[in-house]
Design an enzyme around this catalytic site. Sequence first.
Site, PDB file in Angstrom:
ATOM      1  N   GLU A 290      37.814  69.530   9.779  1.00 55.03           N
ATOM      2  CA  GLU A 290      38.965  68.784   9.288  1.00 55.03           C
ATOM      3  C   GLU A 290      38.643  67.922   8.058  1.00 55.03           C
ATOM      4  OE1 GLU A 290      40.583  66.733  12.687  1.00 55.03           O
ATOM      5  OE2 GLU A 290      41.256  68.599  13.617  1.00 55.03           O
ATOM      6  N   GLU A 410      40.614  75.177  16.428  1.00 59.12           N
ATOM      7  CA  GLU A 410      41.056  74.308  17.513  1.00 59.12           C
ATOM      8  C   GLU A 410      42.531  74.562  17.754  1.00 59.12           C
ATOM      9  OE1 GLU A 410      40.375  70.180  16.825  1.00 59.12           O
ATOM     10  OE2 GLU A 410      38.258  70.453  16.268  1.00 59.12           O
TER      11      GLU A 410
END
Length: 678
Positions: A290, A410
């Site tokens: 991220e 994810e």
Amino acid sequence: MSYRDIRRTLRRLGVIATGLAAMLVTVVVPGTSAQTAPGCRVDYSVPSQWPGGFTADVRVTNLGDPVNGWRVGWTFPSGQQVQHAWNATVTSSGAQVTAVNASYNANIATGGSVSFGFNGSWSGGNISPAAFTLNGVTCTGRVVDEPPPTAPKAVVAAMQPGWNLGNTLDAIPDETAWGNPLTTRELLRHVRSEGYKSIRLPITWTNHHGPGPGYTIDPVWLGRVRDIVNWSLEEGLYVMINLHHDSWQWINTYPTDRANVLARYNALWSQIATTFRDHSPKLVFENINEPQFAGTANDEENYRALHELNAEFHRIVRSSGGGNTTRLLVLPTLHTNADQGRLDAFMDSYDQLRDTNIAATVHFYGFWPFSVNIAGYTRYNAEVEKDLVDTFDRVHTTFVSRGIPVIIGEWALLGYDRNRPGVIERGELLKFFEAVGYHARTRELTTMLWDAASFLNRPELRWRDQGLHDLIRSSWTERSGTASSDQVYLPRSGVITAKSLTLNLNGTLFQGVRHGGTDLVNGIDYTVSGSTLTLTASALTRLAGNRDYGVNTAVEARFSQGVPWRIEIISSDPPTHTASTGTTASFSIPTQFRGDQLATMEAKYADGTPAGPANWTTFKEFGHIFEPDYAAGRLILKPDFFTEVKDGPVQLTFHFWSGAQTTYRITKSGTAVTGSPR
């Protein structure tokens, strides 16, 4: 990702005491169809033995891809003979024995088991077989290490499905800091036996290296990471490792501290690449989790910063030699977000690297209001579905259709947490998980479930919600039918009337309704008209029994494939509240839930405008702003609610899953809060 913010040695059993021989042999074999990393475990035991005779039980557990037709072979070491067998056809040639499946148990799903047994004779000794074969392949005690595919698309496809060892190696400051136990080989083996093909190991390195300029990684920590990587590979899993929370701890300052961040980033990846350069190609590297940046003026600067880090990562790994020259590298979009601008920026970076052995990764936690239950998004509706489909379509069109494989590194729902049950109603959550499996599969996207221990109970090696796991697993290959709800509410007293649900067939055929092991009768217990399933008043009256508050029983709507849809039969009355006093730091509303369950809460000032946080909606965020405490009989308003509530009256409206609504008025004066029902 963390909900704090948004499995070489196999276990062996020896001879059991009390004179009964028993052996556990772990075997690895392929089935009759193509497999990538097949494996199985055989439990051979002798539960009873007498002079000249014995009974043997054999249990075969499939750890690899589905097996269609099996043949188990072994050699008796002390002249035993099989006399009578069940659940298999057993033949012998001297000491060589072969057991072949019966017509009804030929298939063994991944993680499934089949058992057979026999009575035998012995003389002089009854030593258990030392080894087994399955379908002609010698048992080795570990997963077959077949050469993995090398083309990026094939590698990523072989990784489906994947699982995250979340809140563990990424926890700060160490592996157990966020409540999870130390990772064991048994855990990794269990994950593989449950059908997962890959594991993502999120790793935070910040607290595990020395100062610059060397930034030397702590050898104990690196050894721990290496052990878990090795265990995972030896269990037949693909493995993905990364720099995880480093992204927001220090990498995010790259635009304003370029030299220091780059030196640290390069030093870490140089050490990681060197450590793992001779590892199996089933190990893949993901450079940053991220990625995000501070001190930039716009996304163009963010994209430029991310590309520079991508290029450094690519240079370091490829130049480190060994298997790293061809190892699959996984690069994220900015924030691992799937908005079109982020995807296009990835393509620009990809084109500049001129390396096709790269995969893209994005994360997916669903349509945000539904994912956290805010703004009244309590149901998996058309808008939530559209967000899912549009996201996966963009990723497929931008990447997959151009030959770039994609890993959803994810995925889950932000509000799903075992410590906060009820944020997302279970039936609505099931619909989301079923749909993600289908839409990802049909768009060739590999998914890696984010599990910070909300799904798998690691100490006990069991799923916290077996039904949810069954549905996720089924979604890897087929669709499951659902319905408009998984609840039917009945009044605690008075007349019970028929109740209807809308079936979402999802390409399946409806096959009936079952209660326990008994099929309900069409036309008497239920009727079906088009997609409408109606449970009759007489059936509901019988099923409700004494009509105690709460779940009385459950039935299952069954379909031609997939997992049955559980429907709970619930008795309730409208909830009631009583007056309360407290403070902004601690305030709760005494509540008799009377069998009902809370769906959401509205908060309004006297003029009808939204009160409290998220002042763009009257519907507040479940779990963060308010939550029910069913055991204690209260509704809790969190301190975060009051931080943005003005002094004066606020009307609260509680919406329950039965359809009931109740109202309550609170008045805030400084830190004092009073409340009463309306």
